[in-house]
Design a protein around this motif. Structure first.
Motif, PDB file in Angstrom:
ATOM      1  N   PRO A  58      -4.633  12.337   6.351  1.00 51.81           N
ATOM      2  CA  PRO A  58      -3.811  11.911   7.493  1.00 51.81           C
ATOM      3  C   PRO A  58      -3.424  13.109   8.366  1.00 51.81           C
ATOM      4  O   PRO A  58      -2.309  13.618   8.284  1.00 51.81           O
ATOM      5  CB  PRO A  58      -2.586  11.259   6.838  1.00 51.81           C
ATOM      6  CG  PRO A  58      -2.487  11.910   5.493  1.00 51.81           C
ATOM      7  CD  PRO A  58      -3.879  12.314   5.074  1.00 51.81           C
ATOM      8  N   ASP A 106       4.692   9.181   3.349  1.00 50.68           N
ATOM      9  CA  ASP A 106       4.438   8.702   4.712  1.00 50.68           C
ATOM     10  C   ASP A 106       4.570   9.884   5.682  1.00 50.68           C
ATOM     11  O   ASP A 106       5.502   9.957   6.469  1.00 50.68           O
ATOM     12  CB  ASP A 106       5.442   7.590   5.047  1.00 50.68           C
ATOM     13  CG  ASP A 106       5.302   7.137   6.490  1.00 50.68           C
ATOM     14  OD1 ASP A 106       4.201   7.265   7.050  1.00 50.68           O
ATOM     15  OD2 ASP A 106       6.320   6.683   7.062  1.00 50.68           O
ATOM     16  N   LYS A 113      -1.201  12.554   1.131  1.00 50.67           N
ATOM     17  CA  LYS A 113      -1.927  11.321   0.786  1.00 50.67           C
ATOM     18  C   LYS A 113      -1.907  11.102  -0.737  1.00 50.67           C
ATOM     19  O   LYS A 113      -1.657   9.999  -1.213  1.00 50.67           O
ATOM     20  CB  LYS A 113      -3.363  11.423   1.302  1.00 50.67           C
ATOM     21  CG  LYS A 113      -4.153  10.147   1.094  1.00 50.67           C
ATOM     22  CD  LYS A 113      -5.504  10.217   1.769  1.00 50.67           C
ATOM     23  CE  LYS A 113      -6.298   8.962   1.434  1.00 50.67           C
ATOM     24  NZ  LYS A 113      -7.595   8.938   2.098  1.00 50.67           N
ATOM     25  N   GLY A 159      -7.418   7.939   8.507  1.00 54.82           N
ATOM     26  CA  GLY A 159      -7.917   9.307   8.436  1.00 54.82           C
ATOM     27  C   GLY A 159      -7.680  10.128   9.688  1.00 54.82           C
ATOM     28  O   GLY A 159      -6.831   9.806  10.523  1.00 54.82           O
ATOM     29  N   GLN A 167     -10.486  11.820   4.125  1.00 50.43           N
ATOM     30  CA  GLN A 167      -9.779  10.942   5.068  1.00 50.43           C
ATOM     31  C   GLN A 167      -8.294  11.315   5.109  1.00 50.43           C
ATOM     32  O   GLN A 167      -7.402  10.467   4.952  1.00 50.43           O
ATOM     33  CB  GLN A 167      -9.988   9.465   4.687  1.00 50.43           C
ATOM     34  CG  GLN A 167     -11.403   8.979   5.007  1.00 50.43           C
ATOM     35  CD  GLN A 167     -11.675   8.999   6.524  1.00 50.43           C
ATOM     36  OE1 GLN A 167     -11.192   8.175   7.254  1.00 50.43           O
ATOM     37  NE2 GLN A 167     -12.437   9.981   6.989  1.00 50.43           N
ATOM     38  N   ARG A 203      -1.449   7.281   9.820  1.00 50.54           N
ATOM     39  CA  ARG A 203      -0.394   6.638   9.026  1.00 50.54           C
ATOM     40  C   ARG A 203      -0.877   5.365   8.335  1.00 50.54           C
ATOM     41  O   ARG A 203      -0.353   4.973   7.315  1.00 50.54           O
ATOM     42  CB  ARG A 203       0.781   6.290   9.949  1.00 50.54           C
ATOM     43  CG  ARG A 203       2.083   6.861   9.482  1.00 50.54           C
ATOM     44  CD  ARG A 203       3.204   6.523  10.434  1.00 50.54           C
ATOM     45  NE  ARG A 203       3.371   7.479  11.506  1.00 50.54           N
ATOM     46  CZ  ARG A 203       3.767   8.735  11.328  1.00 50.54           C
ATOM     47  NH1 ARG A 203       4.022   9.180  10.120  1.00 50.54           N
ATOM     48  NH2 ARG A 203       3.902   9.536  12.338  1.00 50.54           N
ATOM     49  N   THR A 204      -1.896   4.741   8.935  1.00 46.30           N
ATOM     50  CA  THR A 204      -2.355   3.468   8.379  1.00 46.30           C
ATOM     51  C   THR A 204      -3.667   3.631   7.591  1.00 46.30           C
ATOM     52  O   THR A 204      -4.429   2.687   7.431  1.00 46.30           O
ATOM     53  CB  THR A 204      -2.545   2.421   9.505  1.00 46.30           C
ATOM     54  OG1 THR A 204      -3.393   3.004  10.519  1.00 46.30           O
ATOM     55  CG2 THR A 204      -1.219   2.033  10.139  1.00 46.30           C
ATOM     56  N   GLY A 205      -3.919   4.843   7.127  1.00 42.13           N
ATOM     57  CA  GLY A 205      -5.070   5.073   6.247  1.00 42.13           C
ATOM     58  C   GLY A 205      -6.387   5.256   6.971  1.00 42.13           C
ATOM     59  O   GLY A 205      -7.456   5.250   6.357  1.00 42.13           O
ATOM     60  N   GLY A 257       1.277   9.801  -1.846  1.00 38.65           N
ATOM     61  CA  GLY A 257       1.653   8.521  -1.246  1.00 38.65           C
ATOM     62  C   GLY A 257       2.806   8.677  -0.271  1.00 38.65           C
ATOM     63  O   GLY A 257       3.564   7.736  -0.016  1.00 38.65           O
TER      64      GLY A 257
END
Ligand SMILES: Cc1ncc(C[n+]2csc(CCOP(=O)(O)OP(=O)(O)O)c2C)c(N)n1
Ligand SMILES: [Mg+2]
Length: 372
Positions: free
Chosen positions: A195, A165, A160, A257, A193, A253-255, A163
């Motif tokens: 990933p 993916d 995270k 958490g 949070q 993947r979309t934040g 940055g």
């Protein structure tokens, strides 16, 4: 002084009353508001692939068990009965995602692409890792119960920050949820949070201790105390497990958490090849879970879809037998490491102390060889 109360949270745990399911034991489809939207692309072909994966994973497990009894492996922790709980999530992983598992994650290792020759070396006690972790994006097997959850969360936090993916999946058992490591991992994951997907394979036992002794509430309730959403899923239903993992991966993947998935399943074999489960559980219990077999359930579902099951079974058998043959050959031909290799790769830089120990050890081995 006014205290800020946290905003009301949506329902944090799904499936507490009845594990989320999409495939009934007889192979019929059970509608699921939560899971169905994540399975729209799963047609007969995709389900057949999941079936073949499970058959291969089981075949590997059966072969390894036999190889242990025949003296080619020193120990094996069987996963018989847990194939769906691993194959479903393993097939939801992206190429860049990472797996941090325990010692029972043979399904993940196989589907991540571990080389069978390397893999056999762990269970011959020849190697600490049965694959190159960077190559297949799966950390080495972890025997310290629950430790891998911290590794997974740490990796996810770093991803995270960078940055990147990438999502980390950490897999552990029901017993591990009582360990400090898993609870600390949940705190860190929630606070940052991260990933990360927590996959708890509740196979009903921590060696001889039944899950009811670990927790008076469903395990899926535990992470909600940390603010982590969870799903309690039928772990013998590969489609339900696949869909739940897709939800968790999408969220990460979309934040969104972390997510915790409790796969309600059963270890039908012994804890390891050194355990005798007859000493702590009834055969009737095993039979009841055998009736919920994850592979037969998919066979019935495919039959209902009109698949040519004779051909599907034959193809799965060929591929599974081939895998077993490769694994056996690798086991039988694996060469033990040189004794002082134990000192390699302890640190990135050599240390004087370790080199001294290496020399002492070498001298000790030579002294034994001289006497022999
Ligand atoms: C920190 C730690 N404590 C104890 C053990 C001994 N031990 C090995 S497996 C196991 C039970 C784990 O049960 P669970 O988390 O349910 O995983 P399962 O083996 O059922 O997959 C225990 C206590 C260990 N390996 N590490
Ligand atoms: Mg367990």
């Amino acid at each position: 002084m006014s205290i800020m109360l946290p905003a009301p949270r949506p329902e944090l745990a799904l499936g507490l009353d009845c594990p989320l399911t999409v495939l009934d034991v007889d192979g019929t489809r059970v509608p699921s508001e939560v899971l169905d939207p994540h399975l729209s692309d799963i047609d007969e072909h995709a389900l057949t692939n999941l079936y073949v994966d499970m058959v291969r994973v089981r075949r590997l497990d059966v072969e390894a068990f036999a190889l242990t009894r025949q003296g080619h492996l020193v120990l094996w922790p069987p996963l018989l009965g847990q194939e769906a709980a691993q194959v479903g999530p393993a097939r939801a992983l992206g190429d860049k995602d990472w797996v941090f598992g325990s010692y029972r994650e043979h399904g993940f290792a196989l589907l991540r692409g571990a080389d069978m020759g390397e893999f056999s070396r762990i269970w011959k006690a020849y190697a600490h890792s049965g694959w190159d972790p960077q190559e297949i994006r799966m950390a080495p097997s972890q025997i310290i119960i629950g430790a891998q959850s911290l590794h997974g969360v740490g990796y996810a936090m770093a991803a995270k920050m960078d940055g990147a993916d990438e999502v980390a999946l950490t897999a552990f058992g029901d017993g591990a949820t009582s360990e400090g490591d898993v609870n600390e991992a949940l705190v860190w994951a929630a606070s940052f949070q991260a990933p990360v997907v927590f996959l708890c394979q509740n196979n009903q036992y921590a060696i001889s201790e039944p899950v009811g002794l670990q927790s008076g509430v469903p395990l899926a309730l535990r992470p909600t105390g940390f603010g982590i959403p969870s799903m309690r899923v039928d772990g013998n239903d590969v489609l339900a497990m696949h869909a739940a993992a897709r939800i968790a991966f999408d969220r990460a993947r979309t934040g969104g958490g972390p997510t915790f998935i409790e796969a309600v399943t059963y270890r039908r074999g012994p804890h390891t090849t050194t355990d005798d489960p007859k000493r702590y559980r009834d055969e009737a219990e095993v039979e009841a879970w055998t009736a919920k077999d994850p592979i037969e359930r998919v066979e019935r579902a495919l039959e209902r879809m009109g698949a040519n099951m004779e051909a599907v079974r034959a193809e799965a058998k060929i591929r599974a037998d081939q895998l077993a043959k490769e694994f056996r050959a690798a086991c039988e031909h694996a060469e033990p490491p040189a004794p002082d290799e134990i000192f390699d790769n302890v640190y990135t830089q050599p240390s004087k102390r370790l080199e001294r120990q290496r020399l002492e050890h070498r001298a000790f081995v030579s002294s034994i060889e001289a006497k022999a």
